[in-house]
Motif scaffolding. Sequence first.
Motif, PDB file in Angstrom:
ATOM      1  N   UNK A 182       1.174  -1.055   0.095  1.00  0.00           N
ATOM      2  CA  UNK A 182       0.078  -0.116  -0.048  1.00  0.00           C
ATOM      3  C   UNK A 182       0.758   1.290  -0.071  1.00  0.00           C
ATOM      4  N   UNK A 183       0.990   1.908  -1.043  1.00  0.00           N
ATOM      5  CA  UNK A 183       1.898   3.064  -1.456  1.00  0.00           C
ATOM      6  C   UNK A 183       0.781   4.202  -0.989  1.00  0.00           C
ATOM      7  N   UNK A 184       1.312   4.853   0.082  1.00  0.00           N
ATOM      8  CA  UNK A 184       0.475   6.074   0.558  1.00  0.00           C
ATOM      9  C   UNK A 184       1.106   7.299   0.464  1.00  0.00           C
ATOM     10  N   UNK A 185       0.509   8.259  -0.341  1.00  0.00           N
ATOM     11  CA  UNK A 185       1.079   9.477  -0.522  1.00  0.00           C
ATOM     12  C   UNK A 185       0.333  10.712  -0.166  1.00  0.00           C
ATOM     13  N   UNK A 186       0.920  11.678  -0.071  1.00  0.00           N
ATOM     14  CA  UNK A 186       0.131  13.055   0.430  1.00  0.00           C
ATOM     15  C   UNK A 186      -0.604  12.741   1.627  1.00  0.00           C
ATOM     16  N   UNK A 187       0.197  12.258   2.641  1.00  0.00           N
ATOM     17  CA  UNK A 187      -0.858  11.667   3.999  1.00  0.00           C
ATOM     18  C   UNK A 187      -1.178  12.982   4.697  1.00  0.00           C
ATOM     19  N   UNK A 188      -2.323  12.698   5.324  1.00  0.00           N
ATOM     20  CA  UNK A 188      -2.866  13.674   6.265  1.00  0.00           C
ATOM     21  C   UNK A 188      -3.081  13.092   7.666  1.00  0.00           C
ATOM     22  N   UNK A 189      -3.383  14.142   8.862  1.00  0.00           N
ATOM     23  CA  UNK A 189      -3.395  13.668   9.911  1.00  0.00           C
ATOM     24  C   UNK A 189      -4.595  12.610  10.127  1.00  0.00           C
ATOM     25  N   UNK A 190      -5.808  12.890   9.254  1.00  0.00           N
ATOM     26  CA  UNK A 190      -6.785  11.803   9.580  1.00  0.00           C
ATOM     27  C   UNK A 190      -6.502  10.437   8.919  1.00  0.00           C
ATOM     28  N   UNK A 191      -5.184  10.225   8.304  1.00  0.00           N
ATOM     29  CA  UNK A 191      -4.798   8.813   7.983  1.00  0.00           C
ATOM     30  C   UNK A 191      -4.148   8.203   9.082  1.00  0.00           C
ATOM     31  N   UNK A 192      -4.112   8.576  10.147  1.00  0.00           N
ATOM     32  CA  UNK A 192      -3.349   8.084  11.535  1.00  0.00           C
ATOM     33  C   UNK A 192      -4.391   7.053  11.769  1.00  0.00           C
ATOM     34  N   UNK A 193      -3.710   5.859  12.007  1.00  0.00           N
ATOM     35  CA  UNK A 193      -4.477   4.622  12.390  1.00  0.00           C
ATOM     36  C   UNK A 193      -3.613   3.404  12.523  1.00  0.00           C
ATOM     37  N   UNK A 194      -4.177   2.314  12.832  1.00  0.00           N
ATOM     38  CA  UNK A 194      -3.329   1.237  12.699  1.00  0.00           C
ATOM     39  C   UNK A 194      -3.945   0.227  11.265  1.00  0.00           C
ATOM     40  N   UNK A 195      -3.085   0.072  10.699  1.00  0.00           N
ATOM     41  CA  UNK A 195      -3.287  -0.561   9.072  1.00  0.00           C
ATOM     42  C   UNK A 195      -3.093  -1.927   9.147  1.00  0.00           C
ATOM     43  N   UNK A 210     -16.269  -8.433   7.087  1.00  0.00           N
ATOM     44  CA  UNK A 210     -16.899  -9.702   7.066  1.00  0.00           C
ATOM     45  C   UNK A 210     -16.366 -10.614   5.956  1.00  0.00           C
ATOM     46  N   UNK A 211     -15.871 -10.040   4.875  1.00  0.00           N
ATOM     47  CA  UNK A 211     -15.686 -10.725   3.867  1.00  0.00           C
ATOM     48  C   UNK A 211     -13.979 -11.430   3.699  1.00  0.00           C
ATOM     49  N   UNK A 212     -13.519 -10.987   4.708  1.00  0.00           N
ATOM     50  CA  UNK A 212     -11.898 -11.549   4.904  1.00  0.00           C
ATOM     51  C   UNK A 212     -11.794 -12.312   6.132  1.00  0.00           C
ATOM     52  N   UNK A 213     -10.891 -13.169   5.875  1.00  0.00           N
ATOM     53  CA  UNK A 213     -10.692 -13.995   6.769  1.00  0.00           C
ATOM     54  C   UNK A 213      -9.353 -13.699   7.835  1.00  0.00           C
ATOM     55  N   UNK A 214      -8.189 -14.128   7.326  1.00  0.00           N
ATOM     56  CA  UNK A 214      -6.907 -13.989   7.991  1.00  0.00           C
ATOM     57  C   UNK A 214      -6.566 -12.655   7.871  1.00  0.00           C
ATOM     58  N   UNK A 215      -6.108 -12.029   9.290  1.00  0.00           N
ATOM     59  CA  UNK A 215      -5.873 -10.709   9.267  1.00  0.00           C
ATOM     60  C   UNK A 215      -4.355 -10.602   9.959  1.00  0.00           C
ATOM     61  N   UNK A 216      -3.378  -9.492   9.648  1.00  0.00           N
ATOM     62  CA  UNK A 216      -2.221  -9.529  10.367  1.00  0.00           C
ATOM     63  C   UNK A 216      -2.476  -8.736  11.621  1.00  0.00           C
ATOM     64  N   UNK A 217      -1.316  -8.138  12.210  1.00  0.00           N
ATOM     65  CA  UNK A 217      -1.189  -7.667  13.566  1.00  0.00           C
ATOM     66  C   UNK A 217      -1.521  -6.307  13.663  1.00  0.00           C
ATOM     67  N   UNK A 218      -1.263  -5.771  12.309  1.00  0.00           N
ATOM     68  CA  UNK A 218      -1.327  -4.316  12.118  1.00  0.00           C
ATOM     69  C   UNK A 218      -0.034  -3.606  12.238  1.00  0.00           C
TER      70      UNK A 218
END
Length: 128
Positions: free
Chosen positions: A82-95, A113-121
Amino acid sequence: QAQLVESGGGLVQAGGSLRLSCAVSGLTFFSSYNMGWFRQGPGKERIFVAAINWNGGSTDYADSVKGRFTISRDNAKKTVYLQMNSLKPEDTAVYYCARDRVLSRPVVAVTTLSYADWGQGTQVTVSS
């Protein structure tokens, strides 16, 4: 069960860029699954950010990130980016990255709900 490990998060100033990676292991048919990125801000629910279909030919984005974020994948490396450009303060989160529950779903899904396995973020913090 598949294991997903995100990396690349950090602290960046507004207007800056980050590239997140999600390495997948333990999944035999990685190249046959759609993959997604979600994020969860403090005290908020986990929401959709971007998704890519199994062969990389189709993508979808949340309106809030369209034109700024780009999702891609390397099936040989079993990795999603995930390439993230022009980041804003509201993009702050665990991804978080996640694997679609359905093999070769025709249309990329945007709900958790459509997704099964998840990473730790991985934490992304954008300062103003």
